[in-house]
Write an enzyme that holds these catalytic residues in place. Structure first.
Site, PDB file in Angstrom:
ATOM      1  N   ARG A 141       0.742  -1.553  -0.214  1.00  0.00           N
ATOM      2  CA  ARG A 141       0.271   0.124   0.021  1.00  0.00           C
ATOM      3  C   ARG A 141       0.914   1.255  -0.534  1.00  0.00           C
ATOM      4  O   ARG A 141       0.069   2.051  -0.596  1.00  0.00           O
ATOM      5  CB  ARG A 141      -1.165   0.271   1.375  1.00  0.00           C
ATOM      6  CG  ARG A 141      -1.530  -0.942   1.419  1.00  0.00           C
ATOM      7  CD  ARG A 141      -2.820  -0.709   2.777  1.00  0.00           C
ATOM      8  NE  ARG A 141      -1.780  -1.391   3.751  1.00  0.00           N
ATOM      9  CZ  ARG A 141      -1.661  -2.681   4.299  1.00  0.00           C
ATOM     10  NH1 ARG A 141      -2.131  -3.222   3.751  1.00  0.00           N
ATOM     11  NH2 ARG A 141      -0.957  -2.734   5.420  1.00  0.00           N
ATOM     12  N   HIS A 183       2.297   7.071  27.585  1.00  0.00           N
ATOM     13  CA  HIS A 183       1.237   5.699  29.173  1.00  0.00           C
ATOM     14  C   HIS A 183       1.777   6.357  30.568  1.00  0.00           C
ATOM     15  O   HIS A 183       3.111   6.712  30.400  1.00  0.00           O
ATOM     16  CB  HIS A 183       2.254   4.057  28.333  1.00  0.00           C
ATOM     17  CG  HIS A 183       1.625   3.993  27.332  1.00  0.00           C
ATOM     18  ND1 HIS A 183       0.754   4.301  26.301  1.00  0.00           N
ATOM     19  CD2 HIS A 183       2.367   2.089  26.842  1.00  0.00           C
ATOM     20  CE1 HIS A 183       0.476   3.101  25.452  1.00  0.00           C
ATOM     21  NE2 HIS A 183       1.367   2.190  25.914  1.00  0.00           N
ATOM     22  N   CYS A 199       5.598  -1.934  25.538  1.00  0.00           N
ATOM     23  CA  CYS A 199       5.531  -0.688  25.785  1.00  0.00           C
ATOM     24  C   CYS A 199       5.579  -0.493  27.568  1.00  0.00           C
ATOM     25  O   CYS A 199       6.231   0.498  28.095  1.00  0.00           O
ATOM     26  CB  CYS A 199       5.058   0.708  25.257  1.00  0.00           C
ATOM     27  SG  CYS A 199       3.336  -0.128  24.792  1.00  0.00           S
TER      28      CYS A 199
HETATM   29  P1  A2P Z   1       1.842   0.458   5.275  1.00  0.00           P
HETATM   30  O1  A2P Z   1       1.295   2.130   5.925  1.00  0.00           O
HETATM   31  O2  A2P Z   1       1.644   0.196   4.001  1.00  0.00           O
HETATM   32  O3  A2P Z   1       0.052  -0.436   5.798  1.00  0.00           O
HETATM   33  P2  A2P Z   1       0.640   1.293  12.881  1.00  0.00           P
HETATM   34  O4  A2P Z   1       1.811   0.161  14.074  1.00  0.00           O
HETATM   35  O5  A2P Z   1       1.113   2.375  13.417  1.00  0.00           O
HETATM   36  O6  A2P Z   1       0.108   0.695  12.863  1.00  0.00           O
HETATM   37  O7  A2P Z   1       1.563   0.591  11.769  1.00  0.00           O
HETATM   38  C1  A2P Z   1       1.681  -0.735  11.428  1.00  0.00           C
HETATM   39  C2  A2P Z   1       3.480  -0.661   9.911  1.00  0.00           C
HETATM   40  O8  A2P Z   1       3.558  -1.389   9.686  1.00  0.00           O
HETATM   41  C3  A2P Z   1       3.301   0.354   9.327  1.00  0.00           C
HETATM   42  O9  A2P Z   1       4.865   1.040   7.971  1.00  0.00           O
HETATM   43  C4  A2P Z   1       2.475  -0.884   7.811  1.00  0.00           C
HETATM   44  O10 A2P Z   1       2.680  -0.408   6.267  1.00  0.00           O
HETATM   45  C5  A2P Z   1       3.633  -2.139   8.425  1.00  0.00           C
HETATM   46  N1  A2P Z   1       2.609  -3.120   7.571  1.00  0.00           N
HETATM   47  C6  A2P Z   1       1.482  -3.381   7.930  1.00  0.00           C
HETATM   48  N2  A2P Z   1       1.198  -4.428   6.528  1.00  0.00           N
HETATM   49  C7  A2P Z   1       2.150  -4.674   5.842  1.00  0.00           C
HETATM   50  C8  A2P Z   1       2.631  -6.066   5.675  1.00  0.00           C
HETATM   51  N3  A2P Z   1       1.929  -6.896   5.057  1.00  0.00           N
HETATM   52  N4  A2P Z   1       3.891  -5.874   4.691  1.00  0.00           N
HETATM   53  C9  A2P Z   1       4.875  -4.654   5.340  1.00  0.00           C
HETATM   54  N5  A2P Z   1       4.237  -3.743   6.330  1.00  0.00           N
HETATM   55  C10 A2P Z   1       3.050  -3.752   6.333  1.00  0.00           C
END
Ligand code: A2P
Length: 332
Positions: A39, A241, A128
């Site tokens: 994404r 927190h 955390c």
């Molecule tokens: P993305 O922004 O492309 O979805 P948070 O904990 O703030 O929700 O962030 C989650 C992080 O993990 C984001 O950078 C998100 O990217 C990444 N992420 C989520 N799903 C995947 C995936 N399938 N592969 C790689 N990164 C991921």
């Protein structure tokens, strides 16, 4: 010099904090790569005044990477951290995937820095709430062994990720505008409300967050005999927190002894002004490296003088996640 560094989950709340911490601490590297899901692939990301392009995390993303900071959730870590470790990358993983694995060190540099050297490619960054709690509790335990800890947490939306922080802001606006609120990321309305931590409840009635605080503390302290109980609650705060901590020590201890120990403890800042009724607050611990500690007082329910109460507040994204992970990398 760490050579080639990769940030996995670079677009997330912790990922963004990784970038701020790496920049502020002038962490040494030759090359840096930002990875996230498909994404975000192709999106620009600015770091140290330079623009980089976010790349999609794939199995071959770790070729030539020396150090990877992971914060993309447990399932991503489970799949990709071993792949990275096998290709020679040292992984510091912010998820819970490997924390209780006996072969994976779980490290808070102020508590058990020596454990970092036992790693076999993956080092786990603790939960955390646990990190923020052990920073002031460990130096006390070293002086006067702790028998029992009773903790209540007041946890910010940031612990549930960037989208949960956005949800808190949007819900607050919608509430004030008299609009209907439909929770999407968190299970209940978070604006002008609070609720029991949004993690799974186990058979014994403790949720996963509470169980993490117990088990991770035992692992890092190398001591399973401290009695620990916790109640974890999500509150409408953006990113730091707070925790109420009741301690039962082995021997009597005074408030002033506790203050003296904490005054010189690394990663701790005393904020304990009774006259002004001025104590740790999440707004003031946000963006700070130190855990703020105050409301230090003798627990009147423990007449033997072994009890102390205190209230702490620490930045969940910073010491509770990104800063601790970067400090682990610095130990290496
Ligand atoms: P993305 O922004 O492309 O979805 P948070 O904990 O703030 O929700 O962030 C989650 C992080 O993990 C984001 O950078 C998100 O990217 C990444 N992420 C989520 N799903 C995947 C995936 N399938 N592969 C790689 N990164 C991921």
């Amino acid at each position: 010099m760490s050579g080639h560094v990769a940030v996995v989950g670079a677009t997330g709340a912790v990922g963004q904090e990784f970038m701020r911490v790496l920049e502020q601490r002038n962490f040494p590297f030759e090359k840096i790569t930002f990875l996230a899901s498909s994404r975000s692939a192709g999106k620009p990301i600015t770091f140290k005044g330079k623009t980089y392009t976010v790349q999609e995390l794939k199995e071959d993303s770790f070729k030539g990477v020396d150090l990877a900071l992971f914060s993309a959730g447990g399932s991503i870590s489970k799949k990709f951290a071993p792949i990275a470790a096998q290709s020679g990358t040292v992984v510091v993983d912010n998820s819970s995937a490997f924390r209780m694995d006996p072969g994976t060190p779980l490290v808070v540099p102020e508590v058990n820095p020596q454990d970092v050297h036992t790693h076999k490619g993956i080092i786990a960054n603790p939960n955390c709430s646990t990190i923020i709690m052990v920073v002031p509790v460990w130096p006390l335990h070293k002086v006067n062994p702790i028998k029992r800890l009773v903790i209540s947490t007041y946890q910010a939306a940031s612990g549930a990720g960037y989208q949960a922080m956005v949800e808190l802001q949007e819900q607050a606006r919608d509430f004030l505008d008299g609009k209907k609120i439909a929770p999407k990321v968190l299970p209940h309305q978070i604006a002008f409300n609070l609720f029991s931590h949004n993690s799974k409840i186990g058979e014994n009635g403790y949720n996963e967050e509470e169980t993490k605080m117990v088990k991770e503390t035992h692992k890092m302290f190398h001591c399973n005999t401290i009695g620990i109980t916790a109640t974890c609650v999500r509150v409408p705060v953006l990113r730091a927190h707070s925790e109420s901590i009741n301690i039962q020590f082995s021997r009597p201890i005074t408030e002033n002894e506790v203050r003296d120990i904490l005054r010189s403890a690394p990663g701790v800042k005393l904020v304990d002004d009774r006259e002004k009724n001025y104590f740790p607050m999440p707004l003031e611990s946000s963006d700070q490296d130190d855990v703020l500690v105050g409301r230090i007082r003798r627990d009147i329910s423990q007449p033997d003088g072994c009890g102390i109460d205190m209230f702490i507040s620490g930045d969940q994204l910073r010491k509770g996640a990104a800063l601790n992970a970067v400090q682990i990398a610095e130990l290496l």
